[in-house]
Design a protein around this motif. Structure first.
Motif, short mmCIF file in Angstrom:
data_model
loop_
_atom_site.label_atom_id
_atom_site.label_comp_id
_atom_site.label_asym_id
_atom_site.label_seq_id
_atom_site.Cartn_x
_atom_site.Cartn_y
_atom_site.Cartn_z
N ILE A 38 44.70 36.25 15.27
CA ILE A 38 44.35 36.07 13.86
C ILE A 38 42.85 35.82 13.78
O ILE A 38 42.32 34.95 14.48
CB ILE A 38 45.14 34.91 13.25
N GLU A 39 42.19 36.59 12.93
CA GLU A 39 40.74 36.47 12.80
C GLU A 39 40.37 36.26 11.33
O GLU A 39 40.90 36.95 10.46
CB GLU A 39 40.07 37.74 13.32
N GLN A 40 39.48 35.31 11.10
CA GLN A 40 38.97 35.13 9.73
C GLN A 40 37.70 35.95 9.59
O GLN A 40 36.77 35.81 10.37
CB GLN A 40 38.68 33.67 9.42
N ILE A 41 37.70 36.81 8.57
CA ILE A 41 36.52 37.61 8.23
C ILE A 41 36.21 37.28 6.78
O ILE A 41 37.05 37.49 5.90
CB ILE A 41 36.77 39.11 8.42
N ASP A 42 35.01 36.77 6.54
CA ASP A 42 34.64 36.23 5.23
C ASP A 42 35.69 35.18 4.86
O ASP A 42 35.88 34.24 5.60
CB ASP A 42 34.49 37.34 4.19
N ASP A 43 36.40 35.33 3.78
CA ASP A 43 37.38 34.33 3.36
C ASP A 43 38.82 34.83 3.50
O ASP A 43 39.72 34.36 2.82
CB ASP A 43 37.13 33.91 1.90
N GLN A 44 39.05 35.80 4.39
CA GLN A 44 40.36 36.38 4.51
C GLN A 44 40.80 36.43 5.98
O GLN A 44 39.98 36.68 6.87
CB GLN A 44 40.37 37.80 3.92
N LEU A 45 42.10 36.21 6.21
CA LEU A 45 42.64 36.29 7.56
C LEU A 45 43.20 37.68 7.83
O LEU A 45 43.78 38.31 6.95
CB LEU A 45 43.76 35.26 7.75
N TYR A 46 43.01 38.13 9.06
CA TYR A 46 43.49 39.44 9.49
C TYR A 46 44.30 39.31 10.77
O TYR A 46 43.98 38.47 11.63
CB TYR A 46 42.30 40.38 9.78
N LEU A 47 45.32 40.14 10.91
CA LEU A 47 46.03 40.30 12.16
C LEU A 47 45.43 41.49 12.88
O LEU A 47 45.19 42.54 12.28
CB LEU A 47 47.52 40.55 11.94
N LEU A 48 45.21 41.35 14.17
CA LEU A 48 44.68 42.43 14.98
C LEU A 48 45.86 43.08 15.71
O LEU A 48 46.64 42.40 16.38
CB LEU A 48 43.67 41.86 15.98
N LEU A 49 46.02 44.38 15.53
CA LEU A 49 47.13 45.13 16.11
C LEU A 49 46.59 46.29 16.94
O LEU A 49 45.46 46.75 16.74
CB LEU A 49 48.03 45.66 15.01
N THR A 50 47.41 46.77 17.86
CA THR A 50 47.04 47.91 18.68
C THR A 50 48.07 49.03 18.51
O THR A 50 49.20 48.79 18.11
CB THR A 50 46.98 47.53 20.18
N LYS A 51 47.63 50.23 18.82
CA LYS A 51 48.56 51.36 18.88
C LYS A 51 48.64 51.78 20.35
O LYS A 51 47.62 51.97 21.01
CB LYS A 51 48.07 52.53 18.03
N ARG A 52 49.86 51.88 20.85
CA ARG A 52 50.07 52.23 22.25
C ARG A 52 49.88 53.74 22.46
O ARG A 52 50.25 54.54 21.61
CB ARG A 52 51.47 51.80 22.67
N PRO A 53 49.30 54.14 23.59
CA PRO A 53 49.11 55.57 23.83
C PRO A 53 50.45 56.28 24.07
O PRO A 53 51.44 55.66 24.45
CB PRO A 53 48.23 55.61 25.09
N LEU A 54 50.45 57.57 23.85
CA LEU A 54 51.68 58.36 23.96
C LEU A 54 52.16 58.55 25.40
O LEU A 54 53.33 58.85 25.61
CB LEU A 54 51.48 59.73 23.30
N HIS A 55 51.29 58.35 26.37
CA HIS A 55 51.70 58.57 27.76
C HIS A 55 52.47 57.40 28.38
O HIS A 55 53.00 57.53 29.48
CB HIS A 55 50.47 58.89 28.64
N LEU A 56 52.57 56.27 27.68
CA LEU A 56 53.25 55.10 28.24
C LEU A 56 54.75 55.31 28.32
O LEU A 56 55.35 55.97 27.45
CB LEU A 56 52.95 53.84 27.41
N ARG A 57 55.37 54.72 29.33
CA ARG A 57 56.81 54.85 29.54
C ARG A 57 57.61 54.09 28.49
O ARG A 57 58.63 54.56 27.99
CB ARG A 57 57.17 54.36 30.93
#
Length: 191
Positions: A38-57
């Motif tokens: 969770i990151e605060q940027i200015d006055d708002q909180l954000y969740l940081l998410l990732t997208k997994r690559p297509l080659h993963l099992r």
């Protein structure tokens, strides 16, 4: 929602201290941990998410939190989540303040995932490991807090029907355990 309000709401609800205090008693290779950054940027909180690559099992192309399987060198679920976040996106463990953990989630694919909640202390430069992460993005926590953006559906797998959380966001489709964890976080801070 600002960070101070989030921390007060988060800590008003009891969480089990046992969720992050020890490594699994046995290691069949299916225990994992994720960091909910969770990151605060200015006055708002954000969740940081990732997208997994297509080659993963496992879970190719899916949206997830930074994280992965428990390794023998990890002390506990927190150690796993912080190690994986550093490996996958370059988020150093000393730049994260862990504030708690949710109970482990069992997935219908056979994993047991412990979500670790952490606050990113200061902005950092993303260093994405292309072997584990395709891309990384942020979503305002307020978006997920709105009930109309969180959905529950059904999914058939190997002849069994499962309830599955899902959350469309812009051109992304967040579903499964990641969406369930986000839903749990939102319900936790709204109680």
């Amino acid at each position: 929602m600002q960070l101070n309000e989030f921390l007060i709401r988060f800590q008003l609800q009891p969480l089990s201290a046992n969720n992050i205090t020890s490594a699994p008693a046995h290691f069949p290779g299916r225990e994992a941990a994720v960091l909910i950054p969770i990151e605060q940027i200015d006055d708002q909180l954000y969740l940081l998410l990732t997208k997994r690559p297509l080659h993963l099992r496992h879970h190719p192309g899916q949206i997830s939190f930074p994280g992965g399987k428990f390794e023998a060198k990890d002390k506990d679920a927190m150690d796993t989540a912080l190690r994986e976040a550093e490996e996958e996106i370059g988020l150093k463990r000393n730049n994260v303040t862990v504030i708690g953990a949710f109970p482990p989630h069992k997935t219908f694919t056979g994993f047991t995932i412990t979500p670790i909640v952490g606050i990113i202390n200061k902005p950092f430069e993303l260093v994405i490991d292309p072997g584990e992460v395709d891309s990384c993005f942020k979503v305002p926590l307020n978006y997920f807090k709105q009930n109309e953006n969180r959905h529950l559906g059904q999914h058939w797998r190997k002849g069994k029907l499962y309830k599955v959380h899902y959350m469309p966001f812009e051109d992304k489709f967040i579903w499964g355990v990641t969406a369930a964890i986000i839903d749990l976080l939102c319900r936790h801070i709204d109680n």
